[in-house]
Design a protein around this motif. Structure first.
Motif, PDB file in Angstrom:
ATOM      1  N   LEU A   1       0.835  -1.204   0.000  1.00 48.70           N
ATOM      2  CA  LEU A   1       0.000   0.000   0.000  1.00 48.70           C
ATOM      3  C   LEU A   1       0.873   1.259   0.000  1.00 48.70           C
ATOM      4  CD1 LEU A   1      -2.824   1.234   0.148  1.00 48.70           C
ATOM      5  CD2 LEU A   1      -2.672   1.072   2.658  1.00 48.70           C
ATOM      6  N   LYS A   2       1.944   1.223   0.777  1.00 54.28           N
ATOM      7  CA  LYS A   2       2.871   2.357   0.835  1.00 54.28           C
ATOM      8  C   LYS A   2       3.537   2.577  -0.519  1.00 54.28           C
ATOM      9  CE  LYS A   2       6.878   4.035   3.471  1.00 54.28           C
ATOM     10  NZ  LYS A   2       7.828   3.714   4.577  1.00 54.28           N
ATOM     11  N   GLY A   3       3.902   1.474  -1.185  1.00 54.93           N
ATOM     12  CA  GLY A   3       4.535   1.573  -2.494  1.00 54.93           C
ATOM     13  C   GLY A   3       3.595   2.161  -3.542  1.00 54.93           C
ATOM     14  N   ILE A   4       2.303   1.817  -3.432  1.00 54.84           N
ATOM     15  CA  ILE A   4       1.306   2.337  -4.377  1.00 54.84           C
ATOM     16  C   ILE A   4       1.075   3.838  -4.153  1.00 54.84           C
ATOM     17  CG2 ILE A   4      -1.123   2.236  -5.059  1.00 54.84           C
ATOM     18  CD1 ILE A   4      -1.024  -0.783  -4.406  1.00 54.84           C
ATOM     19  N   THR A   5       0.907   4.206  -2.875  1.00 51.34           N
ATOM     20  CA  THR A   5       0.617   5.613  -2.580  1.00 51.34           C
ATOM     21  C   THR A   5       1.804   6.520  -2.886  1.00 51.34           C
ATOM     22  OG1 THR A   5       1.245   5.219  -0.261  1.00 51.34           O
ATOM     23  CG2 THR A   5      -1.092   5.064  -0.821  1.00 51.34           C
ATOM     24  N   LYS A   6       3.031   6.021  -2.671  1.00 48.79           N
ATOM     25  CA  LYS A   6       4.229   6.832  -2.947  1.00 48.79           C
ATOM     26  C   LYS A   6       4.785   6.594  -4.339  1.00 48.79           C
ATOM     27  CE  LYS A   6       5.981   7.587   1.708  1.00 48.79           C
ATOM     28  NZ  LYS A   6       7.201   7.592   2.568  1.00 48.79           N
ATOM     29  N   TRP A   7       4.197   5.644  -5.047  1.00 53.70           N
ATOM     30  CA  TRP A   7       4.679   5.205  -6.358  1.00 53.70           C
ATOM     31  C   TRP A   7       6.189   4.943  -6.312  1.00 53.70           C
ATOM     32  CZ3 TRP A   7       2.312   2.559  -9.544  1.00 53.70           C
ATOM     33  CH2 TRP A   7       2.745   2.408 -10.865  1.00 53.70           C
ATOM     34  N   ASP A   8       6.561   4.109  -5.344  1.00 57.29           N
ATOM     35  CA  ASP A   8       7.955   3.719  -5.117  1.00 57.29           C
ATOM     36  C   ASP A   8       8.151   2.323  -5.690  1.00 57.29           C
ATOM     37  OD1 ASP A   8      10.269   2.489  -3.840  1.00 57.29           O
ATOM     38  OD2 ASP A   8      10.270   4.202  -2.471  1.00 57.29           O
ATOM     39  N   TRP A   9       8.915   2.230  -6.779  1.00 54.62           N
ATOM     40  CA  TRP A   9       9.086   0.946  -7.471  1.00 54.62           C
ATOM     41  C   TRP A   9       9.724  -0.110  -6.574  1.00 54.62           C
ATOM     42  CZ3 TRP A   9       7.431  -2.120 -10.982  1.00 54.62           C
ATOM     43  CH2 TRP A   9       8.222  -3.165 -11.478  1.00 54.62           C
ATOM     44  N   ASN A  10      10.722   0.278  -5.800  1.00 50.81           N
ATOM     45  CA  ASN A  10      11.390  -0.673  -4.917  1.00 50.81           C
ATOM     46  C   ASN A  10      10.402  -1.275  -3.934  1.00 50.81           C
ATOM     47  OD1 ASN A  10      13.470  -2.125  -3.633  1.00 50.81           O
ATOM     48  ND2 ASN A  10      13.915  -0.432  -2.244  1.00 50.81           N
ATOM     49  N   LEU A  11       9.617  -0.432  -3.290  1.00 50.16           N
ATOM     50  CA  LEU A  11       8.605  -0.902  -2.344  1.00 50.16           C
ATOM     51  C   LEU A  11       7.532  -1.737  -3.036  1.00 50.16           C
ATOM     52  CD1 LEU A  11       7.898   2.172  -0.045  1.00 50.16           C
ATOM     53  CD2 LEU A  11       8.543  -0.095   0.730  1.00 50.16           C
ATOM     54  N   LEU A  12       7.044  -1.244  -4.157  1.00 52.19           N
ATOM     55  CA  LEU A  12       5.923  -1.883  -4.850  1.00 52.19           C
ATOM     56  C   LEU A  12       6.271  -3.287  -5.323  1.00 52.19           C
ATOM     57  CD1 LEU A  12       3.075  -1.633  -6.025  1.00 52.19           C
ATOM     58  CD2 LEU A  12       4.054  -0.530  -8.040  1.00 52.19           C
ATOM     59  N   TYR A  13       7.370  -3.394  -6.060  1.00 52.51           N
ATOM     60  CA  TYR A  13       7.735  -4.711  -6.594  1.00 52.51           C
ATOM     61  C   TYR A  13       8.115  -5.675  -5.475  1.00 52.51           C
ATOM     62  CZ  TYR A  13       9.810  -8.363  -9.427  1.00 52.51           C
ATOM     63  OH  TYR A  13      10.089  -9.577 -10.006  1.00 52.51           O
ATOM     64  N   PHE A  14       8.906  -5.182  -4.524  1.00 58.13           N
ATOM     65  CA  PHE A  14       9.369  -6.058  -3.448  1.00 58.13           C
ATOM     66  C   PHE A  14       8.203  -6.589  -2.629  1.00 58.13           C
ATOM     67  CE2 PHE A  14      11.245  -7.077   0.678  1.00 58.13           C
ATOM     68  CZ  PHE A  14      12.337  -7.831   0.291  1.00 58.13           C
ATOM     69  N   ALA A  15       7.250  -5.711  -2.310  1.00 61.80           N
ATOM     70  CA  ALA A  15       6.084  -6.139  -1.525  1.00 61.80           C
ATOM     71  C   ALA A  15       5.244  -7.156  -2.287  1.00 61.80           C
ATOM     72  CB  ALA A  15       5.241  -4.924  -1.142  1.00 61.80           C
ATOM     73  N   LEU A  16       5.063  -6.933  -3.592  1.00 64.36           N
ATOM     74  CA  LEU A  16       4.342  -7.910  -4.406  1.00 64.36           C
ATOM     75  C   LEU A  16       5.041  -9.263  -4.384  1.00 64.36           C
ATOM     76  CD1 LEU A  16       3.273  -5.914  -7.603  1.00 64.36           C
ATOM     77  CD2 LEU A  16       1.744  -7.083  -6.012  1.00 64.36           C
ATOM     78  N   MET A  17       6.358  -9.227  -4.503  1.00 58.81           N
ATOM     79  CA  MET A  17       7.133 -10.461  -4.584  1.00 58.81           C
ATOM     80  C   MET A  17       7.093 -11.254  -3.280  1.00 58.81           C
ATOM     81  SD  MET A  17      11.179 -10.820  -5.494  1.00 58.81           S
ATOM     82  CE  MET A  17      11.632  -9.812  -4.075  1.00 58.81           C
ATOM     83  N   VAL A  18       7.337 -10.587  -2.148  1.00 53.00           N
ATOM     84  CA  VAL A  18       7.381 -11.323  -0.881  1.00 53.00           C
ATOM     85  C   VAL A  18       5.990 -11.702  -0.387  1.00 53.00           C
ATOM     86  CG1 VAL A  18       9.595 -10.323  -0.202  1.00 53.00           C
ATOM     87  CG2 VAL A  18       7.467  -9.198   0.498  1.00 53.00           C
ATOM     88  N   SER A  19       4.949 -11.116  -0.975  1.00 51.62           N
ATOM     89  CA  SER A  19       3.575 -11.510  -0.625  1.00 51.62           C
ATOM     90  C   SER A  19       3.147 -12.767  -1.371  1.00 51.62           C
ATOM     91  CB  SER A  19       2.601 -10.376  -0.943  1.00 51.62           C
ATOM     92  OG  SER A  19       2.881  -9.228  -0.186  1.00 51.62           O
ATOM     93  N   MET A  20       3.931 -13.175  -2.343  1.00 51.78           N
ATOM     94  CA  MET A  20       3.603 -14.362  -3.141  1.00 51.78           C
ATOM     95  C   MET A  20       3.578 -15.599  -2.249  1.00 51.78           C
ATOM     96  SD  MET A  20       5.564 -15.729  -6.543  1.00 51.78           S
ATOM     97  CE  MET A  20       5.079 -17.252  -7.377  1.00 51.78           C
ATOM     98  N   PRO A  21       2.514 -16.379  -2.269  1.00 55.33           N
ATOM     99  CA  PRO A  21       2.433 -17.576  -1.423  1.00 55.33           C
ATOM    100  C   PRO A  21       3.531 -18.580  -1.764  1.00 55.33           C
ATOM    101  CG  PRO A  21       0.282 -17.020  -2.346  1.00 55.33           C
ATOM    102  CD  PRO A  21       1.285 -16.174  -3.070  1.00 55.33           C
ATOM    103  N   PRO A  22       3.938 -19.399  -0.792  1.00 54.82           N
ATOM    104  CA  PRO A  22       4.902 -20.461  -1.072  1.00 54.82           C
ATOM    105  C   PRO A  22       4.428 -21.331  -2.238  1.00 54.82           C
ATOM    106  CG  PRO A  22       4.538 -20.256   1.286  1.00 54.82           C
ATOM    107  CD  PRO A  22       3.545 -19.356   0.624  1.00 54.82           C
ATOM    108  N   MET A  23       5.373 -21.864  -2.980  1.00 57.28           N
ATOM    109  CA  MET A  23       5.066 -22.556  -4.232  1.00 57.28           C
ATOM    110  C   MET A  23       4.031 -23.669  -4.069  1.00 57.28           C
ATOM    111  SD  MET A  23       7.762 -24.281  -6.926  1.00 57.28           S
ATOM    112  CE  MET A  23       8.952 -22.991  -6.590  1.00 57.28           C
ATOM    113  N   VAL A  24       4.182 -24.491  -3.053  1.00 64.19           N
ATOM    114  CA  VAL A  24       3.275 -25.621  -2.887  1.00 64.19           C
ATOM    115  C   VAL A  24       1.850 -25.136  -2.611  1.00 64.19           C
ATOM    116  CG1 VAL A  24       3.744 -25.886  -0.408  1.00 64.19           C
ATOM    117  CG2 VAL A  24       2.958 -27.844  -1.736  1.00 64.19           C
TER     118      VAL A  24
END
Length: 408
Positions: free
Chosen positions: A279-302
């Motif tokens: 949410l912080k990455g979206i509101t600040k339009w911070d690419w580092n925050l946005l992409y990283f948060a999306l990535m680490v929110s990804m559920p474990p593969m299984v």
């Protein structure tokens, strides 16, 4: 409506690794280090109960071709005085009389005991091994202004079914969540070992984790909270592809259950923080925050693949066009998995383990039974593979020939 939202989220994450990898593979890393910069490293090894496992790592660190470093070996959970087969003024042994039973507490002890001249701290697990150029390569990234750097963690042992399967995951994640985000201008995740941080930045993080330790009695995965704190504070975590660090992989199904139980627990614990960063990455339009948060929110593969299969079945009854959406996404996820392994030049011996992945999945499912236990138990992983860096590097050096120019 809820079914459709969940389906689209699942499909997004099934496609996310392949799309990201295809975008990153065409980007080249830019290296422009300050030639006058020289970090002074405190190399911290946290040993727990197993007194013999760390000495090959100590010997490999003492052979570094970088001059400014000191090794701090924290030997926790060992009743008798630690037998020290290595004598060197660059090595300090810290053996607490009262057992700490915590990696965070061991790291705090090392930080409070180290010399004042250290500018950066490099954290190792006792089963790790590093070639002679490791610290020199890490220094190049700090010389470009990065306060946090993650090395290329790769499997030390690949013999045996479970070791090869664990190695398969390491090769995948090394590219998908470390190399790819860094190449795309975001941050690498932290692997838990082989990472280097500016001393004061790390001191601040460990102070926070100590507070969690006092409140809850255990810190499940301090590396996950560290990476979130770094990115939240505006730092970008670099990925040093040529700073190779070998890490021991599990060799038995029981080890998988314990290890994955700890990882799953840490994922669910960090999801609220990850969503806040998103949410912080979206509101600040911070690419580092946005992409990283999306990535680490990804559920474990299984869990992700399992959810996809369940959604595909439900789609046949609820909304049949979504069946093709989900099955197509699952197919592209598998294609992405294989593509990423290829991009990371995964050895053939490891790739041969792919047909046996169901065995590893079963171990991960059993790990879900350990999630609650991870809230109360340190759940340390045992180690069995004892080997020095010379024979290992002689055997495996050829795998990294494409990176040779970066360490020469």
């Amino acid at each position: 409506m809820l079914f459709e939202i969940i389906t689209w989220i699942c499909c997004f994450y099934l496609l996310f690794p392949l799309i990201s990898a295809m975008a990153a593979v065409f980007r080249k890393e830019k290296m422009d280090p300050d030639p006058g910069f020289s970090a002074n490293f405190a190399c911290v090894i946290t040993l727990y109960k197993e007194g013999e496992i760390a000495w090959p790592l100590v010997r490999s660190l003492l052979k570094q071709d970088y001059p400014d470093f000191h090794i701090y070996l924290v030997a926790d959970g060992i009743m008798d005085p630690l037998e020290v087969p290595v004598s060197d003024e660059r090595l300090s042994i810290l053996q607490p009389e009262i057992f700490l039973h915590s990696k965070v507490a061991s790291l705090d002890l090392a930080l409070n005991s180290m010399k004042a001249n250290h500018t950066h701290v490099v954290v190792f697990d006792p089963d790790n091994l590093v070639p002679a150029h490791f610290l020199r390569v890490i220094n190049q990234y700090h010389a470009m202004g990065f306060k946090a750097v993650q090395g290329k963690r790769i499997a030390k042992n690949i013999k045996g079914t479970y070791a090869a399967l664990d190695a398969l995951g390491e090769y995948y994640y090394d590219f998908a969540v470390r190399n790819v985000p860094y190449l795309l201008g975001s941050s690498s995740t932290i692997a838990g070992s082989g990472m280097s941080l500016e001393r004061e930045v790390y001191r601040d993080n460990i102070s926070r984790e100590l507070q969690v330790l006092k409140e809850k009695g255990v810190v499940v995965a301090e590396d996950k909270s560290l990476q979130l704190q770094l990115v939240d504070n505006g730092h970008r975590i670099a990925y040093a592809a040529a700073a190779i660090i070998f890490d021991e992989k599990v060799t038995a199904a029981q080890q998988i259950g314990r290890q994955r139980g700890r990882w799953l627990n840490s994922y669910f614990a960090q999801v609220p923080v990850s969503l806040r960063l998103l949410l912080k990455g979206i509101t600040k339009w911070d690419w580092n925050l946005l992409y990283f948060a999306l990535m680490v929110s990804m559920p474990p593969m299984v869990m992700l693949v399992g959810a996809g299969l369940v959604l595909a079945i439900f789609a046949l009854w609820l909304k049949w066009p979504y069946f093709f959406l989900v099955t197509g996404s699952l197919f592209l996820f598998v294609l992405g998995f294989l593509t990423i392994l290829t991009f990371n030049r995964t050895p053939g011996k490891v790739l041969k383990a792919i047909p046996k992945i169901p065995l590893f999945v079963w171990g991960q499912l059993s790990g879900m039974l350990h999630i609650r236990k991870a809230n109360k138990d340190f759940m340390a992983t045992s180690h069995n593979e004892v080997i020095d860096i010379e024979p290992l590097w002689a055997k495996r050096k050829g795998e990294f020939h494409h990176l040779k120019k970066r360490w020469e």
